[in-house]
Design an enzyme around this catalytic site. Structure first.
Site, PDB file in Angstrom:
ATOM      1  N   ASP A 159     -14.399  -1.219  -1.570  1.00 19.26           N
ATOM      2  CA  ASP A 159     -14.162  -1.373  -0.134  1.00 19.26           C
ATOM      3  C   ASP A 159     -15.308  -0.673   0.595  1.00 19.26           C
ATOM      4  O   ASP A 159     -15.509   0.538   0.445  1.00 19.26           O
ATOM      5  CB  ASP A 159     -12.801  -0.755   0.223  1.00 19.26           C
ATOM      6  CG  ASP A 159     -12.400  -1.007   1.665  1.00 19.26           C
ATOM      7  OD1 ASP A 159     -13.203  -0.703   2.566  1.00 19.26           O
ATOM      8  OD2 ASP A 159     -11.270  -1.485   1.891  1.00 19.26           O
ATOM      9  N   HIS A 196     -14.260   2.197   2.812  1.00 16.64           N
ATOM     10  CA  HIS A 196     -13.785   3.341   2.029  1.00 16.64           C
ATOM     11  C   HIS A 196     -14.916   4.113   1.359  1.00 16.64           C
ATOM     12  O   HIS A 196     -14.936   5.343   1.403  1.00 16.64           O
ATOM     13  CB  HIS A 196     -12.792   2.882   0.947  1.00 16.64           C
ATOM     14  CG  HIS A 196     -11.537   2.281   1.498  1.00 16.64           C
ATOM     15  ND1 HIS A 196     -10.550   1.764   0.686  1.00 16.64           N
ATOM     16  CD2 HIS A 196     -11.104   2.113   2.770  1.00 16.64           C
ATOM     17  CE1 HIS A 196      -9.564   1.308   1.444  1.00 16.64           C
ATOM     18  NE2 HIS A 196      -9.881   1.492   2.711  1.00 16.64           N
ATOM     19  N   HIS A 229     -10.789   0.915   9.543  1.00 16.31           N
ATOM     20  CA  HIS A 229     -11.667  -0.251   9.472  1.00 16.31           C
ATOM     21  C   HIS A 229     -12.100  -0.679  10.877  1.00 16.31           C
ATOM     22  O   HIS A 229     -11.333  -0.554  11.819  1.00 16.31           O
ATOM     23  CB  HIS A 229     -10.956  -1.433   8.820  1.00 16.31           C
ATOM     24  CG  HIS A 229     -10.454  -1.133   7.437  1.00 16.31           C
ATOM     25  ND1 HIS A 229      -9.928  -2.102   6.617  1.00 16.31           N
ATOM     26  CD2 HIS A 229     -10.408   0.014   6.722  1.00 16.31           C
ATOM     27  CE1 HIS A 229      -9.570  -1.559   5.465  1.00 16.31           C
ATOM     28  NE2 HIS A 229      -9.849  -0.271   5.500  1.00 16.31           N
ATOM     29  N   ASP A 235     -10.643   6.389   6.730  1.00 16.51           N
ATOM     30  CA  ASP A 235     -10.093   5.061   6.457  1.00 16.51           C
ATOM     31  C   ASP A 235      -9.644   4.318   7.714  1.00 16.51           C
ATOM     32  O   ASP A 235      -8.474   3.964   7.851  1.00 16.51           O
ATOM     33  CB  ASP A 235      -8.939   5.146   5.435  1.00 16.51           C
ATOM     34  CG  ASP A 235      -8.534   3.764   4.934  1.00 16.51           C
ATOM     35  OD1 ASP A 235      -9.192   2.769   5.310  1.00 16.51           O
ATOM     36  OD2 ASP A 235      -7.559   3.685   4.156  1.00 16.51           O
ATOM     37  N   TYR A 260       0.802  -1.236   0.000  1.00 16.11           N
ATOM     38  CA  TYR A 260       0.000   0.000   0.000  1.00 16.11           C
ATOM     39  C   TYR A 260       0.830   1.278   0.000  1.00 16.11           C
ATOM     40  O   TYR A 260       0.300   2.367  -0.098  1.00 16.11           O
ATOM     41  CB  TYR A 260      -1.026   0.008   1.131  1.00 16.11           C
ATOM     42  CG  TYR A 260      -0.486  -0.307   2.494  1.00 16.11           C
ATOM     43  CD1 TYR A 260       0.297   0.607   3.187  1.00 16.11           C
ATOM     44  CD2 TYR A 260      -0.768  -1.533   3.094  1.00 16.11           C
ATOM     45  CE1 TYR A 260       0.797   0.312   4.434  1.00 16.11           C
ATOM     46  CE2 TYR A 260      -0.264  -1.843   4.348  1.00 16.11           C
ATOM     47  CZ  TYR A 260       0.518  -0.917   5.016  1.00 16.11           C
ATOM     48  OH  TYR A 260       1.019  -1.217   6.257  1.00 16.11           O
ATOM     49  N   GLU A 263      -8.813  -0.072  -6.388  1.00 19.95           N
ATOM     50  CA  GLU A 263      -9.619  -0.059  -5.174  1.00 19.95           C
ATOM     51  C   GLU A 263     -10.281   1.307  -4.981  1.00 19.95           C
ATOM     52  O   GLU A 263      -9.650   2.350  -5.189  1.00 19.95           O
ATOM     53  CB  GLU A 263      -8.749  -0.416  -3.957  1.00 19.95           C
ATOM     54  CG  GLU A 263      -9.547  -0.446  -2.652  1.00 19.95           C
ATOM     55  CD  GLU A 263      -8.827  -1.127  -1.496  1.00 19.95           C
ATOM     56  OE1 GLU A 263      -7.736  -1.679  -1.694  1.00 19.95           O
ATOM     57  OE2 GLU A 263      -9.389  -1.098  -0.382  1.00 19.95           O
ATOM     58  N   HIS A 293     -14.205  -5.556  -0.558  1.00 22.66           N
ATOM     59  CA  HIS A 293     -13.553  -5.576   0.754  1.00 22.66           C
ATOM     60  C   HIS A 293     -14.651  -5.293   1.768  1.00 22.66           C
ATOM     61  O   HIS A 293     -15.210  -4.196   1.784  1.00 22.66           O
ATOM     62  CB  HIS A 293     -12.470  -4.493   0.852  1.00 22.66           C
ATOM     63  CG  HIS A 293     -11.192  -4.855   0.159  1.00 22.66           C
ATOM     64  ND1 HIS A 293     -10.222  -3.933  -0.138  1.00 22.66           N
ATOM     65  CD2 HIS A 293     -10.725  -6.063  -0.253  1.00 22.66           C
ATOM     66  CE1 HIS A 293      -9.204  -4.569  -0.730  1.00 22.66           C
ATOM     67  NE2 HIS A 293      -9.486  -5.841  -0.812  1.00 22.66           N
ATOM     68  N   HIS A 329      -3.970   0.330  -4.693  1.00 24.75           N
ATOM     69  CA  HIS A 329      -4.472   1.674  -4.386  1.00 24.75           C
ATOM     70  C   HIS A 329      -3.967   2.599  -5.486  1.00 24.75           C
ATOM     71  O   HIS A 329      -2.757   2.672  -5.705  1.00 24.75           O
ATOM     72  CB  HIS A 329      -3.942   2.161  -3.032  1.00 24.75           C
ATOM     73  CG  HIS A 329      -4.409   1.329  -1.873  1.00 24.75           C
ATOM     74  ND1 HIS A 329      -4.019   1.568  -0.581  1.00 24.75           N
ATOM     75  CD2 HIS A 329      -5.260   0.269  -1.825  1.00 24.75           C
ATOM     76  CE1 HIS A 329      -4.604   0.689   0.224  1.00 24.75           C
ATOM     77  NE2 HIS A 329      -5.359  -0.122  -0.510  1.00 24.75           N
ATOM     78  N   GLU A 385     -11.098  -7.233   5.911  1.00 25.77           N
ATOM     79  CA  GLU A 385      -9.849  -6.554   6.305  1.00 25.77           C
ATOM     80  C   GLU A 385     -10.113  -5.852   7.624  1.00 25.77           C
ATOM     81  O   GLU A 385      -9.799  -4.674   7.796  1.00 25.77           O
ATOM     82  CB  GLU A 385      -9.459  -5.506   5.267  1.00 25.77           C
ATOM     83  CG  GLU A 385      -9.250  -6.025   3.876  1.00 25.77           C
ATOM     84  CD  GLU A 385      -8.991  -4.889   2.884  1.00 25.77           C
ATOM     85  OE1 GLU A 385      -9.787  -3.932   2.837  1.00 25.77           O
ATOM     86  OE2 GLU A 385      -7.989  -4.959   2.176  1.00 25.77           O
TER      87      GLU A 385
HETATM   88 ZN    ZN Z   1      -8.653   0.878   4.156  1.00 26.26          ZN
HETATM   89 FE    FE Z   2      -9.529  -2.349   1.279  1.00 27.33          FE
HETATM   90 FE    FE Z   3      -6.438  -1.820   0.131  1.00 29.87          FE
END
Ligand code: ZN
Ligand code: FE
Ligand code: FE
Length: 277
Positions: free
Chosen positions: A176, A179, A226, A224, A70, A142, A211, A107, A256
Site C-alpha cells: 500500500d 502505508h 489516504h 494511515d 479490517y 498488506e 494499493h 491486515h 482506495e
Molecule cells: Zn490504509
Molecule cells: Fe490498503
Molecule cells: Fe487494507
C-alpha cells in the site's frame, strides 16, 4: 496495458461489481468479502458467481482482489477474537474458491500490549491454521502504516511472519503506497532503493498487488489517512513513476482513495494516461 481498478461495494454481488468496474474504465477491482466491520457474510449465491465467471472471462478481469474485514485481529490477546478472525477468514477462503483468479488481502493485525514478537507468532499460527495445500487463492499480507501497534509496519516484520508459515508458497504481499510512505519508506525520492530493500528482505516475486493511494500525511507519520491521487504528499509525479516502474508495471493496482465512482473513473483515466504503453 495498465491493470487498474478501485475498491467497489460488494452489496449487489459479483456480476454487479464486474459491470461497475467496466463502466468506470477499470479492468480489475477490489471488494470487501463481507461488512468491513466483521459480521456475517451473505448466503453463497452460486448463480451470481457463475455469471460473474463468464463476464470476467469475457472482459479479462483477472486477477481481482478480495479484502478481509479490517476489524479482524489475528493476533488479538483475547482468544475469542482470534478464533473469530480464523473462522471468518477460513470461511472467506472457502467461498473464494468459487471465484477464479482471485487474491485475498488482509491486515496482519495489532499486537496491542503483547509485543511485536508475540503478534508475529500469533499471525503465523493463524495462517498455519487456515492455509491448505489445495487452496487456489493467494493470500496477501498488506504492508501497514504502523499506526498504534500494527504488525507489518516494515518489510522485516512481514518476513518474520513468512518464515513461520508452513505453506508460505500460498502467501504474497500487497504493498500500500500510503502505508509504506507512512511507515517511513521514501517512495517519492528513493523508489529504487525501497524496491531493492523489498527484494532483499521479502523477494519481489512475493509482491502481487499494489494499493495505489496518495497520503494526507508526510513521510513516516504512521497515520494511515489516504488521499486522492495527486492531492497528497506522494503527488502525481511519484505515482506516475510507481505505475511505470519496471518491477511494478505488470502488477494490478487498486485505488482506495476517498472518492465516489465518478472520482474513481477520473483517477483511473488519469493513471492510464500516465502509463507508458
Ligand atoms: Zn490504509
Ligand atoms: Fe490498503
Ligand atoms: Fe487494507
Amino acid at each position: 496495458m495498465l491493470k487498474i481498478g478501485c475498491h467497489l461495494s460488494s452489496a449487489k454481488g459479483y456480476l454487479a461489481m464486474g459491470r461497475e468496474a467496466v463502466k468506470i474504465g477499470a479492468n480489475t477491482f477490489q471488494f470487501f468479502t463481507r461488512n468491513p466491520r466483521g459480521g456475517k457474510a451473505k448466503p453463497l449465491n452460486l448463480e451470481d458467481m457463475t455469471a460473474y465467471g463468464s463476464f470476467a472471462q469475457e472482459q479479462g478481469l483477472f486477477p481481482i482482489l478480495a479484502h478481509a474485514p479490517y476489524t479482524l485481529n489475528p493476533c488479538a490477546a483475547d482468544e475469542n477474537l482470534r478464533t473469530f478472525a480464523r473462522e471468518t477468514m477460513a470461511d472467506d477462503l472457502a467461498r473464494l474458491e468459487h471465484i477464479p483468479g482471485c487474491m485475498y488481502n488482509f491486515h496482519p493485525g495489532s499486537h496491542v500490549k503483547q509485543g511485536v514478537e508475540t503478534g508475529i507468532a500469533r499471525i503465523a499460527e493463524h495462517l498455519n491454521a487456515i492455509l491448505t495445500p489445495t487452496l487456489s487463492t493467494t493470500v496477501l499480507l498488506e504492508t501497514m502504516a504502523g499506526k498504534g501497534s500494527e504488525v507489518g509496519r516494515n518489510f522485516q516484520e512481514l518476513r518474520a511472519i513468512l518464515d513461520r508459515v508452513e505453506l508460505s508458497d500460498k502467501l504474497g504481499v500487497c504493498l500500500d503506497t500510503c502505508h509504506v510512505f507512512d511507515g517511513g519508506y521514501d517512495i517519492v525520492q528513493q523508489l529504487d532503493q525501497v524496491l531493492e530493500e523489498f527484494d532483499r528482505v521479502l523477494g519481489l516475486y512475493r509482491l502481487k498487488a499494489i494499493h495505489l493511494n496518495d497520503s494526507k500525511n508526510p513521510l513516516g507519520s504512521h497515520k494511515d489517512r489516504h488521499e486522492k491521487l495527486g492531492e497528497g504528499y506522494l503527488g502525481m509525479e511519484a505515482l506516475t513513476r510507481i505505475v511505470n516502474h519496471p518491477a511494478l508495471r505488470e502488477l494490478p493496482f487498486y485505488l482506495e482513495t476517498p472518492n465516489d465512482l465518478e472520482g474513481y473513473a477520473q483517477e483511473i483515466a488519469r493513471m492510464k494516461e500516465a502509463y507508458q504503453e
